[in-house]
Design a protein around this motif. Structure first.
Motif: not given
Lengths: 311, 311, 311, 311
Positions: C136-138, C164-166, C186-192
């Protein structure tokens, strides 16, 4: 108690200042007479156009007293009781009653995070605390929430609100309220300078136009034409007033905000018309410069409110 | 003049009320001692958590006097001078100085349409009018504009602003200010309850956490751990405090707004801890019901701030 | 099926163009090797940084094929399957699988008015239609809605979303998701680009930084330092990268938008580093001028990515 | 080339679907005849009401071919060429021309961060690429930017845009465009269902009302009355249509968004009127339930579009 007019033109008065930024009583009295002479149906003081957010409590009181004195009961005086949340608004309302208001005008809470579930309690508490007619003031651009039509209609039905001033610019929202209060006599006033004719056509009762300070005769003509059903005439007047309203954008936006420009332009136009003495606006607004002031006069000439100096 | 602390934990005090919604002096004094006993470095009164937008001028004055009296010079007292535009803020500032404030905290103009070109003049006029240290308060959720980092840095350089309270929740904005004031000693305080550790790690000087009313020891421990470079310890404390902060959302959102919920929950927690007498909040906020109040206590038990009554 | 990496640095690849605005295969292959040589853990094509919204379907397919070919299975290739609503996203997903994607990345619906009640059905339909891992791309700034943490957690629990790509920039939202998926892998990736270190510290699994095209070694060092718990080292690297990221703002905002500036600057930096041949961006973006391009090189020199030509 | 009508009623066609969510050709043909029989002046396919954001490219092509075939040159067919940025919109435009469009309708870029400086280049590139009349589509609720009046006027003057569809709901914006293009014959169509009469009164050339699918006769009567200057009649028709439009809000907002409700209600009304076979909408929209569908029929009875079954 002087009743709220259920229709008509109720300009939101500018608050003239001296160069030292004190309320200029003589100019304000001349402004009242300028408006009364044009046949307006009420006077709205300490509204947004009146720089209410910049006026100290004593300046608000002084403004109201001067206007109430000059109006001398000829038309009702509405006072904006603008503050962040209920207890502070109640204090403003008490002061406004003491200083001569006939009708109170209050917004939803602002600055404080608020919610539609709180709007009913807010207006009920104000109405209970001070026995004057109360008008709801829907101005989402300032308070960042909108009064839902259903809330307005319920408060109208319960005799908490005696009217609505709709400064939302949202004609669908205006329709929504009008559909719900139809047949009850609940008056809805439009705060739009540029959609006055269509608002009246949709069923609005009256007008609260900021640039009505500058050309009250125009809005009274527009309103009277609409009441007689002469819609083409009303529209032509509106077209002329819409062109005049372009003076609000006279300020250079790279050095000032839109409100500094608009309020400065309204005041400068009143100076040019000989109604008030100074175009000074409150801090922290930026003042118009010479070329911007000249441009204001150009719009007045174009609107035939000033003679063309070059002729 | 008591100096602004350039670091530390400065909770924004709740304003306890009697059931009749008067300022509850005894409760407020107990709250001050509750915070001082935990080792906080300053006290911030009449901020958003203190319901400043709901407090009349006399209630603001009374709150400040009580806190200044109870603090007795042990730590500085910062006062929010919250009003719509410059002349009104200046009046708030004069009153705050008269009633015992050591430091003033002011936002950008709100309600009035404003513009970044006006922010400099706004803060300069406040600073000129009242000789107390001045902290800029960046709270876009309430004032609907953001203080640009460049404006803050210029006002810092000109000694107009003596610090910044950043309640924007925007860590990139925090970085932008910190990058511009690096090496000058200009303190930046984070208003976030939940990003306290990362804000300190990014270079913030201190914390102004609303839920610090409830668990000041936690934020002092977090702050002290961060100062010693014990970031894992700071993070564990933050994780615990973030779980505690869930109590702010205890109210049923179908019948109240998020702020009614949060302020009501903070106050109810202080009642449960024996610090204040009543959880009453100002109008038009909606009050928590019995099950919501019970849920608040559940969070306190989970956070080991209350013993488990069932054991 | 090549698994989604559950951690690491996964740059969102720029899409190099010829002066005629065709996909430049040779430049794109060099970009892949530039990134693989730095030790990145995955490659994300047709994301926002890759100008996905400007690429025709055939250009998207070509881009993906080139990258998948050049990656040659060394790391997984993630493909943005960006379109307005479910049926169109499903078509994008089928095409992406056909052209070599290992993992799909999809946003909430946009352009179409949407609602959180629809998000579950949207992602479930995509996952059912195409058998590849789904991220998912937030990205609220592009789609104008935010994926609620509860929705993400439910879709994670049901194995609809594999990660998730946050790109929301909202660390509180990141915490909310991480708190709900803790312990599940569950992996969460930061787009910052600028909050990479604090995001990892808060529990993010990895990074998807646009400026990682320009300095992939920097983000790999930052990531590796964080994995070893060397947070001060990670922070110093982040500080350096944050300064480098200022090049994104090199364009004159009176003649272009921020995105024209940022994407143009990333590409120009890659030209300066000898990775790609042209800095051309897609229509209707505005191109950087000579002085803006020179300024980009200045930032590269300051970041020690280019030698100082004047020395 | 069939010219763009410079006035009239041009409904944005719903796209009927089979229960398997394929385009339902027979229903769509009946819808075309339903509209042509009412005397509409054009047909707008693949607009927002037509669920364009949900339709795959092949479904868009099929929809356009069916409508162009059924229209058989009696009125022009306008096609929404809706995609994120210039190169993708150009592809949509080429396809639309190939499948029978007489006129193209394109929005500003969306999803991609965009800027007013880019709007001119965007529309110029589309117009250059495909030789068909081009209408600008101002729909801020979907694309999250507004086409400035000055940009529209410049593109009109340069013969890039041949008309404007204004779905902004902003009558002041409509006035701003009309003031700038006065006397040029540049047509401006209002996308408002509820402000149709006032938009025409302000100078709009025509109407593109979503609920015109359901009651095209009503909008044709409204339009014709307005053209004859019978504004009271136009207003009465608008009042009736505004009441009918309440059916768009029939869906329970706790389980669906407003768009699922509105599109579902339009389609269900067409089913009730015997025009199309199924009320199915595209994923991820939520479907109306039995009581909501019954409520739609109630509005049709109230509007005298259906006989009262109970009588």
């Amino acid at each position: 108690m002087t009743a709220l007019p259920n229709s008509g033109v109720i300009p939101p008065l500018c608050t003239p200042l001296t160069p030292e930024r004190e309320v200029d009583a003589a100019s304000l009295e001349r402004l009242v007479h300028h408006l009364l002479d044009a046949g307006v149906h009420g006077l709205f003081v300490t509204g947004s156009t009146g720089e209410v957010g910049y006026l100290t409590d004593s300046a608000r009181a002084r403004t109201l007293e001067i206007v109430a004195g000059a109006a001398a009961g000829q038309v009702p005086v509405l006072a904006g009781v603008i503050d962040t949340a209920t207890p502070r608004v109640v204090e403003q309302a008490r002061a406004a009653k003491a200083h001569g208001a006939d009708v109170l005008v209050a917004t939803a809470p602002f600055y404080v995070p608020t919610d539609p579930t709180e709007f009913g309690g807010h207006f009920r508490a104000i109405r209970s605390a001070v026995d004057l007619p109360l008008v709801g003031y829907d101005i989402p651009s300032s308070v960042h929430s909108k009064l839902p039509a259903e809330v307005v209609a319920e408060l109208a039905s319960d005799r908490v609100l005696d009217g609505l001033k709709d400064s939302s610019g949202d004609l669908n929202g205006l329709h929504a309220v009008l559909d719900l209060v139809r047949g009850t006599g609940f008056p809805v006033f439009s705060g739009s300078e540029t959609l006055a004719d269509v608002s009246l056509r949709c069923g609005a009762s009256g007008l609260v136009p900021g640039i009505g300070n500058v050309d009250p005769h125009g809005y009274v003509r527009l309103y009277n034409a609409a009441r007689r059903g002469e819609w083409d005439l009303a529209q032509r007047e509106q077209d002329r007033l819409r062109r005049l309203f372009r003076l609000a954008a006279v300020g250079d936006r790279s050095r000032m905000g839109g409100y500094s420009s608009a309020i400065g332009a309204f005041k400068e136009a009143l100076v040019a018309l000989g109604v008030i003495d100074n175009g000074t606006t409150n801090l922290p607004m930026i003042q118009l410069n010479d070329s911007e002031r000249a441009a204001v006069r150009g719009y007045l000439v174009e609107a035939a409110l000033l003679p063309n100096a070059e002729e």
